[in-house]
Write an enzyme that holds these catalytic residues in place. Sequence first.
Site, mmCIF file in Angstrom:
data_model
loop_
_atom_site.group_PDB
_atom_site.id
_atom_site.type_symbol
_atom_site.label_atom_id
_atom_site.label_comp_id
_atom_site.label_asym_id
_atom_site.label_seq_id
_atom_site.Cartn_x
_atom_site.Cartn_y
_atom_site.Cartn_z
ATOM 1 N N ARG A 172 0.852 -1.193 0.000
ATOM 2 C CA ARG A 172 0.000 0.000 0.000
ATOM 3 C C ARG A 172 0.886 1.239 0.000
ATOM 4 N NH1 ARG A 172 -0.451 -2.546 4.843
ATOM 5 N NH2 ARG A 172 -2.387 -3.516 4.154
ATOM 6 N N ARG A 176 1.760 9.011 4.671
ATOM 7 C CA ARG A 176 0.635 9.509 5.453
ATOM 8 C C ARG A 176 0.491 10.989 5.173
ATOM 9 N NH1 ARG A 176 2.339 6.844 11.284
ATOM 10 N NH2 ARG A 176 1.908 4.665 10.752
ATOM 11 N N ARG A 248 18.844 -13.541 6.101
ATOM 12 C CA ARG A 248 19.727 -12.424 6.405
ATOM 13 C C ARG A 248 20.004 -12.448 7.897
ATOM 14 N NH1 ARG A 248 22.454 -10.010 2.624
ATOM 15 N NH2 ARG A 248 22.158 -7.869 3.390
ATOM 16 N N ARG A 278 21.032 1.216 10.609
ATOM 17 C CA ARG A 278 20.441 2.055 11.642
ATOM 18 C C ARG A 278 21.294 2.012 12.902
ATOM 19 N NH1 ARG A 278 14.957 -1.309 13.477
ATOM 20 N NH2 ARG A 278 15.988 -3.252 14.116
ATOM 21 N N GLU A 299 23.889 -1.243 13.361
ATOM 22 C CA GLU A 299 23.331 -2.498 12.868
ATOM 23 C C GLU A 299 23.693 -2.693 11.390
ATOM 24 O OE1 GLU A 299 18.785 -3.932 12.522
ATOM 25 O OE2 GLU A 299 19.422 -3.334 14.539
ATOM 26 N N TYR A 347 8.577 -14.368 8.249
ATOM 27 C CA TYR A 347 8.788 -13.263 9.177
ATOM 28 C C TYR A 347 7.498 -13.054 9.955
ATOM 29 C CZ TYR A 347 9.816 -8.841 11.298
ATOM 30 O OH TYR A 347 10.013 -7.856 12.243
ATOM 31 N N ASP A 349 5.680 -11.131 13.407
ATOM 32 C CA ASP A 349 5.732 -10.269 14.574
ATOM 33 C C ASP A 349 5.438 -11.106 15.817
ATOM 34 O OD1 ASP A 349 6.390 -7.868 13.337
ATOM 35 O OD2 ASP A 349 4.302 -7.424 12.847
#
Length: 396
Positions: A172, A176, A248, A278, A299, A347, A349
């Site tokens: 999508r 925002r 990874r 990051r 990282e 993956y 959450d």
Amino acid sequence: MNFLTVGAGLSGAVLARGLAQAGHKVTVIDSRDHVAGNCHTKRCPETGVLVHVYGPHIFHTDDAMVWDYVNGFARFMPYTNRVKTTVNGAVYSLPMNLHTINQFFGKTFSPNAARAFVETTQADISLTDPQNFEEQALRFVGRDLYEAFFKGYTEKQWGCAPTTLPAAILKRLPLRFNYDDTYFAHRFQGMPVQGYTAMVCSILDHANIDVHLGTAFTHAMAARADHVIWSGPLDSYFDHQLGRLGYRTLDFERFVAQGDWQGCAVMNYGSRDVPFTRITEHKHFAPWESHDATVCYREYARACGPDETPYYPIRLVNEKAMLGQYQILAARQKDVSFVGRLGTYRYLDMDVTIREALDLLPQLLARFGSAGRSKLAPVFYPPKAPHAALDLGHHL
């Protein structure tokens, strides 16, 4: 029945607890010297900061049952994730929002004006059927925003050109048209005050659960169990007989400083010429605490080697073909349940991991029964009050 649970992360712990509460005996093993898998948290003895050892994990969900479950084993504090990114010498908010757009283009657009600007001057409307990640991003946001915020970061994170990644990754519009800079939109968001390791220890704190850390799995162990819960890498259970599924992994360059290093928990670096993706500053994941010093991680993402910690399944064409063959092998294992991020090569959450474990429990109980109680009893729910965290030091 005697269950062997391989892996003391969220999947293994939730399933072990539910089976134990149903009266079954569960042995939990993990090759690492701690529970909680990649969610493992540990106090830095030098600074007192609670460190997310394998990178940050923020609990967020719309699933009220899962939220109640974790709050049954740990006290959570509200936490809102806000991410910043450094690009071309400037700091922007992520996800890209109205502030990001106005700052990047030097404008003062209203929401409607920003939407019209992106749609008419930035988005590549000639791409009517995007075939890869890059084309999808160009279709949504145009080249300027894509190259600043997507291209370099994606190349570093996945180690490949964005043109080789599927368009479906970007489902999508990643914009925002308001000033909302919160990363997640879920109803329930927070952090366990004592960290994830203490929470998982509490889940595993049951008389019918025996935990052994620093213990590698052997198939001889499986032969002595009535059923195996496998949350390790799917291909590892089959000794990689069809090849290794691609992952990874991450390297962390840890450093300690005084004061506040970057003023936020997560600062992304989207430029390709910056080698790390990051910097995470861990004391900001617990803003209710106060520390004079700080612990940060730079990282770096790279291909995962055979004996390294897998993080993100790659799931490109070759991996999907191999995965299909392993799934056929897994379906033939009637005495093994493959669960979790590694066991299903997806993956996931944390909330989805817990939800899938809770959904599997009634199926296992229907098959193996529930000692001393009705099979319909909700044995997998947490106790009404959180348990104290179990000291697993004697297993180290």
